[in-house]
Design a protein around this motif. Structure first.
Motif, mmCIF file in Angstrom:
data_model
loop_
_atom_site.group_PDB
_atom_site.id
_atom_site.type_symbol
_atom_site.label_atom_id
_atom_site.label_comp_id
_atom_site.label_asym_id
_atom_site.label_seq_id
_atom_site.Cartn_x
_atom_site.Cartn_y
_atom_site.Cartn_z
ATOM 1 N N GLY A 55 0.781 -1.230 0.000
ATOM 2 C CA GLY A 55 0.000 0.000 0.000
ATOM 3 C C GLY A 55 0.812 1.279 0.000
ATOM 4 O O GLY A 55 0.241 2.371 -0.115
ATOM 5 N N GLY A 56 2.114 1.194 0.138
ATOM 6 C CA GLY A 56 2.929 2.402 0.200
ATOM 7 C C GLY A 56 4.140 2.198 1.091
ATOM 8 O O GLY A 56 4.625 1.079 1.250
ATOM 9 N N THR A 57 4.591 3.268 1.713
ATOM 10 C CA THR A 57 5.835 3.229 2.487
ATOM 11 C C THR A 57 5.618 3.729 3.906
ATOM 12 O O THR A 57 5.028 4.795 4.115
ATOM 13 N N LEU A 58 6.083 2.944 4.865
ATOM 14 C CA LEU A 58 6.131 3.358 6.260
ATOM 15 C C LEU A 58 7.589 3.581 6.653
ATOM 16 O O LEU A 58 8.493 3.017 6.047
ATOM 17 N N PHE A 59 7.782 4.402 7.684
ATOM 18 C CA PHE A 59 9.118 4.692 8.177
ATOM 19 C C PHE A 59 9.189 4.346 9.658
ATOM 20 O O PHE A 59 8.241 4.597 10.409
ATOM 21 N N VAL A 60 10.287 3.737 10.063
ATOM 22 C CA VAL A 60 10.529 3.444 11.474
ATOM 23 C C VAL A 60 11.737 4.263 11.896
ATOM 24 O O VAL A 60 12.816 4.144 11.313
ATOM 25 N N ARG A 61 11.533 5.106 12.916
ATOM 26 C CA ARG A 61 12.600 5.983 13.397
ATOM 27 C C ARG A 61 13.034 5.525 14.781
ATOM 28 O O ARG A 61 12.229 5.508 15.715
ATOM 29 N N ARG A 62 14.295 5.127 14.905
ATOM 30 C CA ARG A 62 14.831 4.632 16.167
ATOM 31 C C ARG A 62 15.705 5.668 16.840
ATOM 32 O O ARG A 62 16.481 6.373 16.208
ATOM 33 N N GLY A 63 15.556 5.755 18.147
ATOM 34 C CA GLY A 63 16.361 6.621 18.979
ATOM 35 C C GLY A 63 16.196 6.146 20.403
ATOM 36 O O GLY A 63 16.169 4.939 20.665
ATOM 37 N N GLU A 64 16.043 7.074 21.329
ATOM 38 C CA GLU A 64 15.747 6.678 22.710
ATOM 39 C C GLU A 64 14.422 5.934 22.761
ATOM 40 O O GLU A 64 14.247 4.999 23.539
ATOM 41 N N ARG A 65 13.472 6.359 21.925
ATOM 42 C CA ARG A 65 12.204 5.664 21.724
ATOM 43 C C ARG A 65 12.058 5.355 20.235
ATOM 44 O O ARG A 65 12.787 5.903 19.405
ATOM 45 N N ILE A 66 11.099 4.497 19.876
ATOM 46 C CA ILE A 66 10.897 4.118 18.485
ATOM 47 C C ILE A 66 9.567 4.688 18.000
ATOM 48 O O ILE A 66 8.544 4.585 18.689
ATOM 49 N N PHE A 67 9.586 5.303 16.810
ATOM 50 C CA PHE A 67 8.378 5.903 16.248
ATOM 51 C C PHE A 67 8.101 5.339 14.861
ATOM 52 O O PHE A 67 9.019 5.047 14.093
ATOM 53 N N LEU A 68 6.805 5.201 14.569
ATOM 54 C CA LEU A 68 6.337 4.808 13.248
ATOM 55 C C LEU A 68 5.756 6.046 12.584
ATOM 56 O O LEU A 68 5.041 6.826 13.223
ATOM 57 N N GLU A 69 6.047 6.226 11.301
ATOM 58 C CA GLU A 69 5.563 7.389 10.566
ATOM 59 C C GLU A 69 4.922 6.941 9.258
ATOM 60 O O GLU A 69 5.436 6.040 8.589
ATOM 61 N N GLY A 70 3.798 7.561 8.886
ATOM 62 C CA GLY A 70 3.163 7.221 7.627
ATOM 63 C C GLY A 70 1.959 8.107 7.345
ATOM 64 O O GLY A 70 1.503 8.868 8.201
ATOM 65 N N GLU A 71 1.453 7.985 6.130
ATOM 66 C CA GLU A 71 0.325 8.799 5.686
ATOM 67 C C GLU A 71 -0.985 8.076 5.940
ATOM 68 O O GLU A 71 -1.086 6.861 5.730
ATOM 69 N N VAL A 72 -1.993 8.818 6.383
ATOM 70 C CA VAL A 72 -3.315 8.251 6.689
ATOM 71 C C VAL A 72 -4.388 9.055 5.971
ATOM 72 O O VAL A 72 -4.397 10.286 6.032
ATOM 73 N N LEU A 73 -5.296 8.351 5.300
ATOM 74 C CA LEU A 73 -6.466 8.986 4.697
ATOM 75 C C LEU A 73 -7.678 8.733 5.574
ATOM 76 O O LEU A 73 -7.949 7.584 5.950
ATOM 77 N N ILE A 74 -8.398 9.776 5.926
ATOM 78 C CA ILE A 74 -9.693 9.625 6.599
ATOM 79 C C ILE A 74 -10.740 9.632 5.489
ATOM 80 O O ILE A 74 -11.021 10.666 4.887
ATOM 81 N N SER A 75 -11.312 8.464 5.192
ATOM 82 C CA SER A 75 -12.111 8.342 3.970
ATOM 83 C C SER A 75 -13.596 8.630 4.160
ATOM 84 O O SER A 75 -14.222 9.263 3.308
ATOM 85 N N CYS A 76 -14.200 8.156 5.256
ATOM 86 C CA CYS A 76 -15.632 8.380 5.430
ATOM 87 C C CYS A 76 -16.031 8.126 6.881
ATOM 88 O O CYS A 76 -15.288 7.503 7.651
ATOM 89 N N SER A 77 -17.221 8.580 7.230
ATOM 90 C CA SER A 77 -17.752 8.362 8.582
ATOM 91 C C SER A 77 -19.267 8.353 8.513
ATOM 92 O O SER A 77 -19.867 8.793 7.537
ATOM 93 N N GLY A 78 -19.892 7.819 9.561
ATOM 94 C CA GLY A 78 -21.349 7.768 9.588
ATOM 95 C C GLY A 78 -21.821 6.817 10.651
ATOM 96 O O GLY A 78 -21.185 6.676 11.709
#
Length: 275
Positions: A233-256
């Motif tokens: 579906g695309g590309t995610l990024f994992v950033r490591r340091g003192e803590r670990i973070f995940l980064e990526g794009e999110v689409l909010i498509s619909c609600s109801g």
């Protein structure tokens, strides 16, 4: 019953969140129903509930009680879209501590989200003797989910299920993932995630997997820095340091609202239609 829903797509890993009054023991069945084709057609689902700690603004309860990295990204995007000021803290099933998250608008309902990931509970190598491909794999235990990470460029569908059966004999968890990867360059990888949640009777080739991306980074023992994880579906990024973070794009498509858990009148009254 009628429940509020929001459908999001972190790199195509379609995620449904439900809101509303539902007993804890009913949630798993409602989430499974919400994911099906006749309802909201999603790869995974969770309930948004009140947090257990004052530090967090929200808690996500996944269908199998597992931790989910993409659900964290989705919740971060949703909270930011509803006015929460970044950064903030979110709780997720499978992990005890609130995790830091933030999201920033990209336009057209898309958000760039970042979320802290939990530490691994354990890692160990297991033999793949007897399989059609050689080598060993790393079993990475995260809160509520265990991933099997192995270097393999081509697997058949039966290989995934055989590896899943092996992993389920090796570890007990709420959810399981098979994460074959290829090396695409320096700090760049490609995965094809396969995730099973036994309590939801679910086995899915996911478009993207956050916890699987994290498991890959941990299995590879990457030091401080950022790795790129390509997935269908695309590309995610994992950033490591003192803590670990995940980064990526999110689409909010619909609600109801969605109607779930209702029994047809014919079933309620014992009526059996003639065929």
């Amino acid at each position: 019953m009628e429940l509020e829903f929001v459908k999001l797509s972190p790199l195509g890993n379609t995620t449904v969140f439900l809101r509303g009054e539902a007993a804890a023991e009913e949630r798993s069945a409602l989430l499974s129903e919400a994911m099906d084709y006749d309802h909201l057609a999603a790869e995974q689902a969770g309930f948004l509930v009140e947090p257990h700690t004052e530090e967090a603004i929200l808690r996500v309860e996944m269908s199998g009680g597992e931790f989910c990295g993409n659900a964290m990204l989705s919740a971060a995007a949703l909270m930011a879209s509803e006015g929460a000021e970044s950064p903030f803290f979110i709780e997720c099933s499978g992990t005890a501590e609130p995790l830091r998250a933030e999201a920033h608008p990209l336009g057209d309902g898309r958000w760039l989200a970042s979320a802290e990931m939990p530490q691994a509970h354990g890692m160990r190598r297991i033999s793949l003797k007897g399989f059609s491909f050689r080598g060993a794999a790393t079993c990475v235990s995260l809160p509520g989910i265990v991933h099997l990470v192995l270097e393999a460029s081509k697997l058949f569908a039966e290989d995934y299920d055989a590896l899943l059966a092996r992993l389920m004999r090796e570890a007990v968890a709420d959810a399981y993932g098979i994460m074959p990867f290829e090396r695409m360059g320096h700090n760049r990888f490609r995965i094809r995630p396969y995730v099973a949640v036994p309590s939801a009777n679910s086995r899915v080739f996911e478009r993207a997997c956050g916890s699987g991306s994290l498991a890959l980074a941990l299995a590879e023992g990457r030091e401080d820095g950022r790795i790129t994880v390509e997935q269908p579906g695309g590309t995610l990024f994992v950033r490591r340091g003192e803590r670990i973070f995940l980064e990526g794009e999110v689409l909010i498509s619909c609600s109801g609202t969605v109607r779930l858990g209702d029994v047809g009148w014919w079933a309620a009254e014992g009526f059996v239609p003639e065929l």
